[in-house]
Design a protein around this motif. Structure first.
Motif, PDB file in Angstrom:
ATOM      1  N   THR A 145     -11.129  -2.593   6.129  1.00 37.64           N
ATOM      2  CA  THR A 145     -11.638  -1.824   4.984  1.00 37.64           C
ATOM      3  C   THR A 145     -10.857  -2.191   3.728  1.00 37.64           C
ATOM      4  N   ILE A 158       0.847  -1.195   0.000  1.00 43.03           N
ATOM      5  CA  ILE A 158       0.000   0.000   0.000  1.00 43.03           C
ATOM      6  C   ILE A 158       0.883   1.246   0.000  1.00 43.03           C
ATOM      7  N   ARG A 210     -15.002   9.881  14.459  1.00 37.91           N
ATOM      8  CA  ARG A 210     -14.359   8.563  14.522  1.00 37.91           C
ATOM      9  C   ARG A 210     -12.876   8.683  14.874  1.00 37.91           C
ATOM     10  N   ALA A 211     -12.214   9.696  14.317  1.00 37.09           N
ATOM     11  CA  ALA A 211     -10.788   9.872  14.617  1.00 37.09           C
ATOM     12  C   ALA A 211     -10.585  10.283  16.075  1.00 37.09           C
ATOM     13  N   TYR A 259     -18.563  12.888  10.563  1.00 36.82           N
ATOM     14  CA  TYR A 259     -18.255  11.450  10.655  1.00 36.82           C
ATOM     15  C   TYR A 259     -16.758  11.225  10.895  1.00 36.82           C
ATOM     16  N   THR A 260     -15.947  11.808  10.031  1.00 42.46           N
ATOM     17  CA  THR A 260     -14.521  11.467  10.044  1.00 42.46           C
ATOM     18  C   THR A 260     -13.824  11.988  11.294  1.00 42.46           C
ATOM     19  N   LEU A 278      -1.331   8.670   9.594  1.00 44.33           N
ATOM     20  CA  LEU A 278      -1.417   8.059   8.270  1.00 44.33           C
ATOM     21  C   LEU A 278      -0.121   7.338   7.905  1.00 44.33           C
ATOM     22  N   ILE A 333      -9.726  -1.166  11.648  1.00 46.91           N
ATOM     23  CA  ILE A 333     -10.742  -0.699  10.700  1.00 46.91           C
ATOM     24  C   ILE A 333     -10.101  -0.500   9.323  1.00 46.91           C
ATOM     25  N   MET A 334      -8.892   0.081   9.311  1.00 40.98           N
ATOM     26  CA  MET A 334      -8.173   0.280   8.042  1.00 40.98           C
ATOM     27  C   MET A 334      -7.879  -1.066   7.375  1.00 40.98           C
ATOM     28  N   PHE A 361       0.228   4.192  10.376  1.00 39.42           N
ATOM     29  CA  PHE A 361      -0.730   3.109  10.089  1.00 39.42           C
ATOM     30  C   PHE A 361      -0.423   2.464   8.738  1.00 39.42           C
ATOM     31  N   THR A 362      -0.056   3.272   7.757  1.00 43.80           N
ATOM     32  CA  THR A 362       0.239   2.707   6.433  1.00 43.80           C
ATOM     33  C   THR A 362       1.447   1.781   6.524  1.00 43.80           C
ATOM     34  N   GLU A 404      -2.669   5.354  -1.191  1.00 48.41           N
ATOM     35  CA  GLU A 404      -3.718   4.359  -1.004  1.00 48.41           C
ATOM     36  C   GLU A 404      -4.133   4.279   0.470  1.00 48.41           C
ATOM     37  N   GLY A 405      -3.170   4.474   1.373  1.00 44.08           N
ATOM     38  CA  GLY A 405      -3.490   4.560   2.787  1.00 44.08           C
ATOM     39  C   GLY A 405      -4.502   5.671   3.032  1.00 44.08           C
ATOM     40  N   ARG A 428      -6.433   1.069  13.307  1.00 48.43           N
ATOM     41  CA  ARG A 428      -5.621   0.174  12.484  1.00 48.43           C
ATOM     42  C   ARG A 428      -6.454  -0.987  11.955  1.00 48.43           C
ATOM     43  N   ILE A 458      -7.898   4.510   1.807  1.00 48.76           N
ATOM     44  CA  ILE A 458      -8.541   3.569   2.746  1.00 48.76           C
ATOM     45  C   ILE A 458      -9.108   4.329   3.945  1.00 48.76           C
ATOM     46  N   ALA A 459      -8.332   5.283   4.455  1.00 51.70           N
ATOM     47  CA  ALA A 459      -8.809   6.082   5.590  1.00 51.70           C
ATOM     48  C   ALA A 459     -10.093   6.823   5.203  1.00 51.70           C
ATOM     49  N   ARG A 460     -10.151   7.280   3.949  1.00 53.71           N
ATOM     50  CA  ARG A 460     -11.363   7.990   3.518  1.00 53.71           C
ATOM     51  C   ARG A 460     -12.540   7.029   3.441  1.00 53.71           C
ATOM     52  N   LEU A 461     -12.296   5.835   2.872  1.00 57.23           N
ATOM     53  CA  LEU A 461     -13.368   4.825   2.829  1.00 57.23           C
ATOM     54  C   LEU A 461     -13.855   4.494   4.239  1.00 57.23           C
ATOM     55  N   ALA A 462     -12.932   4.445   5.184  1.00 59.59           N
ATOM     56  CA  ALA A 462     -13.259   4.068   6.567  1.00 59.59           C
ATOM     57  C   ALA A 462     -13.777   5.259   7.369  1.00 59.59           C
ATOM     58  N   ARG A 463     -13.881   6.423   6.752  1.00 58.12           N
ATOM     59  CA  ARG A 463     -14.349   7.652   7.413  1.00 58.12           C
ATOM     60  C   ARG A 463     -13.522   7.953   8.677  1.00 58.12           C
ATOM     61  N   LEU A 464     -12.205   7.972   8.473  1.00 61.44           N
ATOM     62  CA  LEU A 464     -11.300   8.326   9.574  1.00 61.44           C
ATOM     63  C   LEU A 464     -10.465   9.522   9.149  1.00 61.44           C
TER      64      LEU A 464
END
Lengths: 94, 485
Positions: free
Chosen positions: B362, A3, B346-347, B342-343, A24, B358-359, A27-28, A7-8, B356, A11-17
């Protein structure tokens, strides 16, 4: 690296974080370490093997169609961060 | 002996003869909690008023002759199991102020039995962790040595039982979260067959794996608590309607003719020498008491961690989508549009390990990677289940280590997720297969930390596990050792 950083971010955007730059990066990097380890699954021949979603074979769980009590509206909404009467309030959408 | 030191079965006898009251036991424990909880970080929420009220009600009940095994017994409950009007945080900032409007089914059952609830115990956030370090209130400490972890994720419950801050406790187990802390703390922990105990009211982590189970001071108590909480529940669509044997009545039946499987993949390099010695001596003890020892193989064991750490985080990433700041839980105040609400929520609400996972989940479920990760892991899961089916065609139980080492030091693994995940090597396979397992204390390491032995059984054969564990407990020199408090 499986990744890359962009892309990290994706993924964070998909996961709404909403991650900080430091999070970032960290975690990546950690995800890559874990995913590298998971490469070992590719050694297993799974052709023709059905995937398992539940260990026990559970068919549809049905019950008699009898009306039962349920939570009162006030109870169901008791934990809402913001509400107005019977509605959950959220920031403006459009 | 102080009241807080007793077991369920001992207290039940004394309550039945009205030699003591539930209120006496409850006060004894509340005083103990007051003295020790600040040191051990066992509870997230303590409910002394509710406990006293329930104890008085239990005493009235006993007065009218209506006593069942859990009547008047003070219990601790892991903080992901809902108790009405009592904060249920799951060790997470995002649920810090969440108060469930209903009881979990296991709580409803225990309430009917007249049990007393002392409070909610510390845990890794959303049960994700092997050390109880991932909690928003900080780590639980191992009562045997406070520099060491209690194990996790049910570390608070295991510690509460070990240090007598409750009589017995409920935990939950997704990939070892009852068995591993029980082993690290020197108490008994049982993960039931998937579907034996209702999960209605248990906050979901990985729905195809999560189970509620007992953590107790001895095997007899484990049988008593399991008997109470198991059974079909129409509110849980994964609950199985099956007849349940009487665990207590059959507890002392022994193990004559029991076929004990020893899976070679569980005795591998990298496992602590004292752990191996402890498990080997447990196996020898079973052999000398009439069990037949059989060597078996579970060939896909080496893929267990990779399989589990795809499936569990995938399910978690889906389950935890519900924490969006709309209906309950934390909401970030720093935003004015929905997406960033939302973001940011959650953060701000989730800790690093939860984010981690969840990432990871996902990613494993996302377009283009689903087949390579989630589907592949689900197929390997099938092969692992086949391994167990094969093994159980030759034996009744499997005996293995619970964890590759005794408890490790607080802080030792927290910055290295993969190393932490690898410590679950012996507990995740039976979780993926859905079979029952028990961890029973059997030895002590040279630095004074408990070592447990894991017994795995076939589907819904908790009785055989309990019988074998009961035999082991009786032959262990250390199973009733308690930390020096």
């Amino acid at each position: 690296m499986k990744i890359p950083l962009q892309e990290g971010e994706y993924i964070a955007r998909l996961a709404r974080l909403k991650l900080t730059e430091d999070e970032l990066l960290l975690f990546t990097k950690q995800l890559n370490t874990v995913l590298d380890y998971m490469e070992k699954l590719n050694k297993v021949d799974t052709s023709g093997i059905k995937p398992t979603s539940h260990a026990l074979h559970i068919k549809n769980a049905l019950r008699e169609d009898i009306v039962e009590g349920s939570l009162k509206k006030e109870e169901a909404m008791g934990n809402a961060p913001q509400k107005d009467g019977n509605f959950f309030l959220v920031p403006k959408v459009i | 002996m102080e009241l807080f030191e007793h077991t369920i079965s001992q207290l039940h006898e004394q309550l039945k003869k009205r030699q003591i009251s539930s209120l006496d036991i409850t006060e004894s424990l509340l005083k103990r909690i007051d003295q020790l909880d600040g040191i051990l970080h066992t509870y997230i929420t303590i409910t002394p008023e509710g406990a006293r009220k329930q104890a008085k009600e239990a005493d009235q009940r006993v007065g009218t002759g209506q006593i069942s095994p859990l009547t008047g017994i003070p219990l601790a409950v892991k903080d992901n199991i809902s108790i009405v009007n009592t904060p249920t945080t799951c060790g997470s900032r995002i649920l810090k102020n969440y108060i469930p409007p209903y009881d979990a089914t296991v709580i409803q059952i225990l309430r009917k039995e007249g049990a007393v609830f002392l409070g909610k115990t510390n845990m890794d956030e959303f049960a994700m962790g092997s050390s109880t370090e991932n909690s928003f209130i900080g780590p639980t400490r191992n009562p045997w040595n406070r520099d060491y972890v209690a194990g996790g994720s049910s570390g608070g419950s295991a510690t509460a039982v070990t240090a007598s801050l409750c009589i017995a406790a409920l935990g939950s187990d997704t990939g070892g979260s009852i068995r591993q802390p029980a082993s690290h703390c020197g108490v008994v922990g049982l993960k039931p067959t998937y579907g034996l105990v209702s999960r209605f009211g248990l906050v979901a982590f990985a729905s195809s794996l999560d189970q509620i189970g007992p953590i107790t001071k001895d095997v007899r108590d484990c049988a008593m608590l399991l008997q109470a909480i198991c059974g079909f529940d129409q509110h849980d669509s994964t609950s199985i309607n099956t007849s349940v044997p009487h665990y207590m009545a059959n507890l002392n039946k022994g193990i004559k003719g029991l076929k004990v499987g020893i899976p070679k993949e569980y005795f591998i390099e990298g496992t602590d020498k004292e752990v191996i010695e402890t498990v080997e001596s447990a196996i020898a003890s079973l052999g000398s008491q009439g069990a037949e020892l059989i060597h078996v193989s579970l060939p896909h064991t080496e893929y267990a961690i990779a399989t589990y750490y795809i499936i569990a985080p995938s399910e978690a990433s889906s389950n935890l989508a519900r924490y969006d700041g709309v209906r309950y839980g934390l909401r970030s105040e720093d935003t004015d549009d929905l997406e960033s609400m939302y973001t940011m929520t959650r953060a701000q609400g989730f800790g690093p390990e939860v984010m981690r996972r969840i990432m990871l989940g996902t990613y494993a479920l996302s377009k283009g990677y689903y087949d390579a990760f989630f589907k592949k892991a689900s197929q390997v899961r099938t092969l692992m289940i086949n391994d167990f089916r094969q093994a159980f065609s030759k034996c009744h139980v499997l005996v293995t280590p619970v964890a590759p080492t005794p408890a490790f030091k607080i802080g030792e693994k927290i910055d290295d997720p993969l190393t932490m995940y690898l410590s679950d090597i012996f507990t995740v396979s039976p979780s993926l297969a859905g079979i029952p397992c028990i961890s029973v204390p059997y030895g002590m390491s040279s630095n004074g930390l408990p070592i447990g032995v894991q017994i795995m059984g076939n589907y819904f054969d908790e009785l055989t596990l309990i019988q074998a564990a009961n035999v082991l407990e009786k032959t262990s020199d250390t199973s009733h050792h308690r930390p020096p408090f």
